[in-house]
Design an enzyme around this catalytic site. Structure first.
Site, PDB file in Angstrom:
ATOM      1  N   VAL A  11      -5.122 -19.153  53.324  1.00  0.00           N
ATOM      2  CA  VAL A  11      -3.823 -18.534  53.567  1.00  0.00           C
ATOM      3  C   VAL A  11      -3.959 -17.235  54.367  1.00  0.00           C
ATOM      4  O   VAL A  11      -3.286 -17.032  55.377  1.00  0.00           O
ATOM      5  CB  VAL A  11      -3.094 -18.269  52.229  1.00  0.00           C
ATOM      6  CG1 VAL A  11      -1.921 -17.328  52.414  1.00  0.00           C
ATOM      7  CG2 VAL A  11      -2.614 -19.591  51.641  1.00  0.00           C
ATOM      8  N   THR A 121       0.197 -17.047  45.477  1.00  0.00           N
ATOM      9  CA  THR A 121       1.110 -17.662  44.510  1.00  0.00           C
ATOM     10  C   THR A 121       0.914 -16.971  43.161  1.00  0.00           C
ATOM     11  O   THR A 121      -0.164 -17.054  42.569  1.00  0.00           O
ATOM     12  CB  THR A 121       0.795 -19.167  44.393  1.00  0.00           C
ATOM     13  OG1 THR A 121       0.896 -19.742  45.696  1.00  0.00           O
ATOM     14  CG2 THR A 121       1.760 -19.858  43.443  1.00  0.00           C
ATOM     15  N   PHE A 152       3.967 -21.416  52.234  1.00  0.00           N
ATOM     16  CA  PHE A 152       4.220 -22.861  52.063  1.00  0.00           C
ATOM     17  C   PHE A 152       3.356 -23.724  52.990  1.00  0.00           C
ATOM     18  O   PHE A 152       3.593 -24.912  53.111  1.00  0.00           O
ATOM     19  CB  PHE A 152       5.703 -23.168  52.306  1.00  0.00           C
ATOM     20  CG  PHE A 152       6.621 -22.452  51.350  1.00  0.00           C
ATOM     21  CD1 PHE A 152       6.781 -22.914  50.048  1.00  0.00           C
ATOM     22  CD2 PHE A 152       7.300 -21.306  51.729  1.00  0.00           C
ATOM     23  CE1 PHE A 152       7.606 -22.256  49.147  1.00  0.00           C
ATOM     24  CE2 PHE A 152       8.129 -20.635  50.838  1.00  0.00           C
ATOM     25  CZ  PHE A 152       8.285 -21.113  49.538  1.00  0.00           C
ATOM     26  N   ASN A 208       6.177 -26.493  44.451  1.00  0.00           N
ATOM     27  CA  ASN A 208       4.935 -27.248  44.253  1.00  0.00           C
ATOM     28  C   ASN A 208       5.050 -28.220  43.077  1.00  0.00           C
ATOM     29  O   ASN A 208       4.556 -29.344  43.137  1.00  0.00           O
ATOM     30  CB  ASN A 208       3.756 -26.295  44.042  1.00  0.00           C
ATOM     31  CG  ASN A 208       3.165 -25.856  45.373  1.00  0.00           C
ATOM     32  OD1 ASN A 208       3.664 -26.239  46.434  1.00  0.00           O
ATOM     33  ND2 ASN A 208       2.126 -25.054  45.339  1.00  0.00           N
ATOM     34  N   LYS A 251       3.776 -41.437  48.953  1.00  0.00           N
ATOM     35  CA  LYS A 251       2.598 -42.242  49.262  1.00  0.00           C
ATOM     36  C   LYS A 251       1.762 -42.369  47.997  1.00  0.00           C
ATOM     37  O   LYS A 251       1.244 -41.374  47.486  1.00  0.00           O
ATOM     38  CB  LYS A 251       1.827 -41.536  50.389  1.00  0.00           C
ATOM     39  CG  LYS A 251       0.647 -42.278  50.899  1.00  0.00           C
ATOM     40  CD  LYS A 251       0.793 -42.622  52.391  1.00  0.00           C
ATOM     41  CE  LYS A 251      -0.339 -43.497  52.901  1.00  0.00           C
ATOM     42  NZ  LYS A 251      -0.501 -44.776  52.212  1.00  0.00           N
ATOM     43  N   CYS A 260      -3.870 -26.107  45.163  1.00  0.00           N
ATOM     44  CA  CYS A 260      -2.548 -25.626  44.745  1.00  0.00           C
ATOM     45  C   CYS A 260      -1.886 -26.463  43.659  1.00  0.00           C
ATOM     46  O   CYS A 260      -1.606 -25.954  42.579  1.00  0.00           O
ATOM     47  CB  CYS A 260      -1.629 -25.530  45.953  1.00  0.00           C
ATOM     48  SG  CYS A 260      -2.162 -24.229  47.080  1.00  0.00           S
TER      49      CYS A 260
HETATM   50  P1  NAD Z   1      -9.212 -18.607  49.082  1.00  0.00           P
HETATM   51  O1  NAD Z   1      -9.991 -18.682  47.829  1.00  0.00           O
HETATM   52  O2  NAD Z   1      -9.492 -19.569  50.176  1.00  0.00           O
HETATM   53  O3  NAD Z   1      -9.343 -17.137  49.699  1.00  0.00           O
HETATM   54  C1  NAD Z   1      -9.254 -15.959  48.974  1.00  0.00           C
HETATM   55  C2  NAD Z   1     -10.041 -14.884  49.724  1.00  0.00           C
HETATM   56  O4  NAD Z   1      -9.786 -13.627  49.116  1.00  0.00           O
HETATM   57  C3  NAD Z   1     -11.554 -15.087  49.678  1.00  0.00           C
HETATM   58  O5  NAD Z   1     -12.069 -15.058  51.000  1.00  0.00           O
HETATM   59  C4  NAD Z   1     -12.057 -13.891  48.874  1.00  0.00           C
HETATM   60  O6  NAD Z   1     -13.342 -13.432  49.281  1.00  0.00           O
HETATM   61  C5  NAD Z   1     -10.983 -12.868  49.166  1.00  0.00           C
HETATM   62  N1  NAD Z   1     -10.901 -11.754  48.206  1.00  0.00           N
HETATM   63  C6  NAD Z   1     -10.956 -11.787  46.848  1.00  0.00           C
HETATM   64  N2  NAD Z   1     -10.809 -10.536  46.353  1.00  0.00           N
HETATM   65  C7  NAD Z   1     -10.634  -9.709  47.418  1.00  0.00           C
HETATM   66  C8  NAD Z   1     -10.448  -8.302  47.555  1.00  0.00           C
HETATM   67  N3  NAD Z   1     -10.394  -7.490  46.483  1.00  0.00           N
HETATM   68  N4  NAD Z   1     -10.322  -7.799  48.792  1.00  0.00           N
HETATM   69  C9  NAD Z   1     -10.395  -8.601  49.878  1.00  0.00           C
HETATM   70  N5  NAD Z   1     -10.581  -9.918  49.801  1.00  0.00           N
HETATM   71  C10 NAD Z   1     -10.705 -10.472  48.601  1.00  0.00           C
HETATM   72  O7  NAD Z   1      -7.684 -18.696  48.645  1.00  0.00           O
HETATM   73  P2  NAD Z   1      -6.471 -19.419  49.436  1.00  0.00           P
HETATM   74  O8  NAD Z   1      -6.595 -20.887  49.328  1.00  0.00           O
HETATM   75  O9  NAD Z   1      -6.320 -18.797  50.772  1.00  0.00           O
HETATM   76  O10 NAD Z   1      -5.258 -18.988  48.498  1.00  0.00           O
HETATM   77  C11 NAD Z   1      -4.796 -17.651  48.429  1.00  0.00           C
HETATM   78  C12 NAD Z   1      -3.490 -17.633  47.667  1.00  0.00           C
HETATM   79  O11 NAD Z   1      -2.485 -18.366  48.406  1.00  0.00           O
HETATM   80  C13 NAD Z   1      -3.527 -18.295  46.288  1.00  0.00           C
HETATM   81  O12 NAD Z   1      -2.678 -17.609  45.428  1.00  0.00           O
HETATM   82  C14 NAD Z   1      -3.004 -19.698  46.554  1.00  0.00           C
HETATM   83  O13 NAD Z   1      -2.431 -20.268  45.407  1.00  0.00           O
HETATM   84  C15 NAD Z   1      -1.942 -19.416  47.606  1.00  0.00           C
HETATM   85  N6  NAD Z   1      -1.655 -20.555  48.483  1.00  0.00           N
HETATM   86  C16 NAD Z   1      -2.667 -21.340  48.938  1.00  0.00           C
HETATM   87  C17 NAD Z   1      -2.374 -22.393  49.798  1.00  0.00           C
HETATM   88  C18 NAD Z   1      -3.474 -23.294  50.284  1.00  0.00           C
HETATM   89  O14 NAD Z   1      -3.158 -24.368  50.824  1.00  0.00           O
HETATM   90  N7  NAD Z   1      -4.751 -22.925  50.165  1.00  0.00           N
HETATM   91  C19 NAD Z   1      -1.050 -22.636  50.210  1.00  0.00           C
HETATM   92  C20 NAD Z   1      -0.048 -21.788  49.747  1.00  0.00           C
HETATM   93  C21 NAD Z   1      -0.357 -20.745  48.872  1.00  0.00           C
END
Ligand code: NAD
Length: 467
Positions: A11, A121, A152, A208, A251, A260
């Protein structure tokens, strides 16, 4: 605007790159030094179509920077986006420790009025908590406004989604802050929907949970289709033609996975429980998904009651196509079960093998092509519908010891598999090999699957198959 994005995962990095692309000056911060070093060189640490190109372009245009230092990044920030992970705790609730850490760091390091925007989220009430932490720990005399701006995007089409999303939700209680956020997002040309902070937080979980419900619903229908000789593909098209239902997310397959839906459904059950509300429907959705994820294994175990020494080809490891994300991928459960039963597993995925190696047992043999995975195998399991797999020449299955294919994603037409004389079992479609495995479905229904309803919201799999 000077924008900082904290967290450069699926994200955060996509958000940072997209905001740079529409003209903002963006600094992305992450605590992972290796990731930051890579990104400074224009190398994306994740696989996401179109991301690397856009990243390089904006680095060259001096609109996109990377650092591990919060204090350095926050120095000039007008807006700070929080995009760190909110993984699942053991009890299914959202782990907010990364969010809290960032809130403390913002309080200590900001030196000017700042808008803090939560992309992660987070359960309802979390943005209030973030505000409280920041206000109680501010070092400098500055103003802070809080915005909930849930994300999203879908992995695999994340860049496309950033520029073509259905809506941008802005949750804030200040009209002036909402106007600034509208202006920031204006170049995306996506409709903005303004709400209270609490409603914005809830919109994300409700969306979701609803999508997960659609998936579990169609999977339940597909299981009935198998038993009554209907075809789920036809049923889904017929249902989707009704505009009240819509054709997306109908599907049938081996259940939802990824970072998620599994965690957000369980977190919403917890959020409801915290206010003494029993979200029965969503517990059912989680439960159905657990059953669905082991469906292929029960089909395989019916064909081969003893898997010991069996050679099984696995096509696709990622939780869905066009991503390298292995979080909560159904392949993890299936392959661990195969190995535990003594099978030899040959696994192929075009992108996700490196991530898979970190999560799967060491016995798994990774190969470089579809052919290497299936050659001389006793059975092939199809777990991710990559284009390369959907478009493969199915006559290759005759390179197997026996051409037995169990397809969790309905990649091939029944007619083509029949013409090619392949024993083919898919999801929610009539068997084309009735004489060979006539009793498969009936026996499956005999082995009742018991799932503890009470535990549906918990992280561990409570599934027992009665013999
Ligand atoms: P991710 O695990 O891929 O990335 C999180 C990043 O944050 C990591 O690179 C980590 O090193 C970094 N991090 C942790 N603590 C930190 C700090 N103190 N300072 C700086 N960086 C720090 O997570 P993601 O999949 O990108 O998801 C992030 C959020 O977005 C979650 O809450 C998730 O539920 C939500 N979200 C994800 C998606 C998806 O498809 N992946 C879609 C919508 C919402």
């Amino acid at each position: 605007m000077n924008i900082v994005v904290v967290g450069t995962g699926y994200v955060g990095l996509v958000t940072g790159v997209s905001l740079a692309e529409i003209g903002h000056s963006v600094t992305c911060v992450d605590i992972d030094r290796q990731k930051i070093e890579k990104m400074r060189k224009g190398i994306s640490p994740i696989y996401e179509p179109g991301l690397s190109e856009l990243m390089k372009k904006n680095i060259q245009a001096n609109r996109l920077y990377f650092t591990t230092s919060h204090s350095e990044a926050f120095l000039k920030a007008n807006i700070i986006y929080i995009a760190v992970g909110t993984p699942e705790n053991e009890d299914g609730s959202a782990n907010l420790s990364y969010i809290e850490e960032v809130a403390y760091s913002i309080a200590e390091n900001i030196v000017r009025d700042t808008i803090v925007v939560t992309k992660s989220t987070v359960p309802v009430g979390t943005n209030r908590k973030i505000e409280e932490i920041i206000l109680q720990n501010l070092v400098h005399d500055v103003r802070v406004e809080i915005v909930s701006n849930p994300e999203f995007l879908k992995e695999g089409t994340a860049i496309y989604d950033s520029f073509h999303g259905d809506r941008i939700v802005i949750g804030t209680n200040k009209e002036e802050t909402a106007r600034i956020m509208e202006k920031v997002n204006e170049p995306f040309g996506i409709p903005v929907y303004k709400t209270s902070i609490e409603s914005a937080e809830m919109i994300k979980y409700a969306s979701n949970a609803f999508l997960a419900t659609k998936i579990s619903f169609i999977n339940e229908i597909s299981n009935i289709c198998e038993r009554v000789k209907a075809n789920i593909e036809e049923v889904a098209v017929g249902m989707g033609l009704d505009t009240r239902i819509g054709s997306q997310f109908l599907k049938a397959g081996i259940g939802y996975g990824g970072s998620c839906f599994p965690k957000d459904t369980k977190a919403l059950i917890q959020i409801a429980g915290n206010v003494h509300y029993d979200f029965e429907l969503l517990k059912g959705v989680v439960n159905v998904n657990k059953k669905q994820q082991v469906l292929l294994m029960s089909k395989l175990k019916h064909i081969y009651p003893n898997l010991n020494g069996l050679r099984v080809g696995v096509l696709g490891l990622a939780f869905k196509p066009n991503t390298d994300d292995m979080r909560e991928a159904p392949s993890l459960l299936v392959i661990k079960d195969l190995i535990a039963n003594g099978a030899e597993v040959l696994a192929y995925d075009p992108i996700a093998i490196e991530n898979a190696k970190r999560l799967l047992p060491p016995q798994v043999i990774y190969v470089d092509s579809v052919l290497e995975a299936i050659e001389s195998c006793d059975a092939t399991l199809l777990l991710t519908e990559w284009d390369e797999i959907r478009q493969m020449d199915v006559s290759l299955f005759h390179k197997m010891k026996k051409p037995i294919v169990i397809d969790g994603r309905n990649c091939f037409s029944l007619e083509i598999m029949k013409e090619n004389d392949i024993e083919y079992h898919s999801i929610g479609r009539p068997s084309i090999n009735e004489n060979v495995r006539e009793t498969l479905i009936m026996l499956q229904s005999d082995s009742a699957i018991l799932v503890d309803e009470e535990k549906a919201g918990e992280g561990s799999c409570q599934l027992k198959v009665k013999q």
